[in-house]
Design a protein around this motif. Structure first.
Motif, PDB file in Angstrom:
ATOM      1  N   ASP A 118       0.875  -1.165   0.000  1.00  0.00           N
ATOM      2  CA  ASP A 118       0.000   0.000   0.000  1.00  0.00           C
ATOM      3  C   ASP A 118       0.922   1.229   0.000  1.00  0.00           C
ATOM      4  N   ASP A 120      -0.027   5.159   1.041  1.00  0.00           N
ATOM      5  CA  ASP A 120      -0.187   6.102   2.163  1.00  0.00           C
ATOM      6  C   ASP A 120      -0.173   5.373   3.499  1.00  0.00           C
ATOM      7  N   GLY A 121       0.655   5.838   4.392  1.00  0.00           N
ATOM      8  CA  GLY A 121       0.698   5.231   5.727  1.00  0.00           C
ATOM      9  C   GLY A 121       1.520   3.951   5.781  1.00  0.00           C
ATOM     10  N   THR A 122       1.978   3.498   4.610  1.00  0.00           N
ATOM     11  CA  THR A 122       2.803   2.290   4.555  1.00  0.00           C
ATOM     12  C   THR A 122       4.205   2.639   4.037  1.00  0.00           C
ATOM     13  N   ASP A 307      -1.922  -0.347   5.779  1.00  0.00           N
ATOM     14  CA  ASP A 307      -2.297   0.235   7.080  1.00  0.00           C
ATOM     15  C   ASP A 307      -3.782   0.529   7.207  1.00  0.00           C
ATOM     16  N   ASP A 308      -4.535   0.295   6.148  1.00  0.00           N
ATOM     17  CA  ASP A 308      -5.885   0.839   6.156  1.00  0.00           C
ATOM     18  C   ASP A 308      -6.950  -0.238   6.117  1.00  0.00           C
ATOM     19  N   ASP A 311      -7.218  -2.254   3.038  1.00  0.00           N
ATOM     20  CA  ASP A 311      -6.222  -3.322   2.876  1.00  0.00           C
ATOM     21  C   ASP A 311      -6.712  -4.641   3.474  1.00  0.00           C
TER      22      ASP A 311
HETATM   23 MG   LIG Z   1      -2.741   3.283   3.393  1.00  0.00          MG
END
Ligand SMILES: [Mg+2]
Length: 365
Positions: A118, A120-122, A307-308, A311
């Motif tokens: 992923d 964003d955030g990963t 992270d979401d 996912d």
């Molecule tokens: Mg993400």
């Protein structure tokens, strides 16, 4: 403090809801985007002697410095001990992928690792301005190395071109718009052509129309940002004051009322609008494995890091197939189908780096 009634369901689907649920928190009135506790979650065990229900919202909030610093938490000793207890139980079930590194590499013996990442955030931190969610040069270098050794796909809710403009690496698969826009690198051909798959093409005119309507509708909400991801839309509320969240959700829902073929889900500080077709990151993962020639194969080990909530569809596919591992990026307990965890993008980078080093040093068999 006023109570909010519009709350996102645990499935994240809020289109149909008049309001999908209504857990009323006694700890906070700010429950617009509260997640319903799941009875099966280990974190729902009541603290001994206490009766406070710690919602997932409370736990998710702690993940976010913006939110954590802006929300008044009740700092009861009972609350904290419950969190500590829940955290150790959660880590037991979803141990650090760094600590269990050998377990993961042992499982890959005789198998081809395929990496799904992923964005964003990963690979990049979650930042206030989604247009500035850059990944570091160091991370880019590691991802490039990963792609040298393993087939690698970036899977994101963002528009594919946008993700590519952040990652800037050739030789990878890119699955944008939650997997509804998949393109493979030149070297992986199917029928003499690079892989290109867009299962929601027919929705393009509708998505464009709704994008314009949402921009118009939400312009009165300070900080709201609508992003056109081609096959889906994102309404970011990271920069929206919490007091406007309810109004923003209502604005979005009022636009979508006219479009029953679109659904609304929620990610991290973002509302996502997408076609109702049965396609998600999990389906994209299956499609990519098939494109790579690993359909119905036992000699493949897919590893998906994200992270979401979106996912989770991919984590679930891996769990259902009994193949490969999902790794959730999170500092705090969340209900997840992932097998392992990593705390933040810097740990993702360390994990990927170790994987590359391990592969480099492992004699070919
Ligand atoms: Mg993400």
């Amino acid at each position: 403090m006023t109570k909010q009634n519009v709350i996102v369901s645990d499935t994240g689907d809020i289109t149909k809801s008049t309001i999908n649920m209504a857990i009323t928190l006694t700890l906070s009135s700010k429950s617009l985007f509260t997640y319903a506790p799941m009875p099966s979650s280990p974190m729902q065990k009541p603290p001994s002697g206490g009766f406070i229900t710690v919602s997932r919202k409370k736990l998710w909030e702690k993940d976010d410095p913006v939110k954590a610093s802006s929300t008044t938490h009740i700092k009861s000793p009972v609350f904290f001990s419950a969190v500590a207890e829940d955290h150790s139980s959660w880590i037991f079930h979803h141990p650090s992928a760094l600590k269990k590194f050998d377990q993961i590499t042992n499982a890959s013996k005789g198998k081809q690792i395929v990496m799904f990442l992923d964005y964003d955030g990963t690979l990049s931190p979650i930042v206030d301005d989604p247009d500035r969610a850059f990944m570091s040069d160091q991370m880019r270098k590691v991802v490039k190395e990963v792609a040298r050794y393993f087939p690698t796909a970036i899977v994101s809710g963002r528009c594919r071109d946008k993700v590519y403009s952040f990652v800037k690496l050739a030789g990878l698969f890119y699955a944008g718009s939650h997997g509804m826009d998949i393109k493979g690198p030149a070297e992986y051909q199917k029928g003499n052509k690079p892989v290109l798959f867009q299962p929601a093409s027919e929705f393009l005119p509708m998505i464009d129309e709704v994008y314009k309507a949402l921009v118009e509708k939400t312009k009165s909400t300070p900080g709201a940002k609508v992003e056109n991801n081609k096959f889906c839309l994102s309404v970011h509320f990271r920069r929206v004051d919490e007091k406007w969240w309810s109004a923003l959700a209502e604005q979005v829902r009022s636009v979508l009322k006219e479009y029953p073929k679109l659904r609304l889900t929620q990610g991290r500080k973002v509302l996502e609008v997408r076609p109702t077709i049965k396609w998600d990151k999990g389906k994209a993962l299956e499609f990519l494995l098939e494109s790579l020639g690993f359909a119905n194969c036992n000699d493949v080990l897919p590893v998906y890091i994200g992270d979401d909530r979106t996912d989770e569809d991919a984590f679930k596919v891996l769990r259902d197939r009994g193949q490969g591992f999902g790794i959730l990026v999170s500092k705090i307990p969340k209900d997840t189908n992932a097998s392992y965890s990593l705390q933040e993008p810097s740990e993702v980078m360390t994990f990927l780096h170790r994987l590359v080093e391990w592969k480099r040093l492992t004699p070919r068999t």
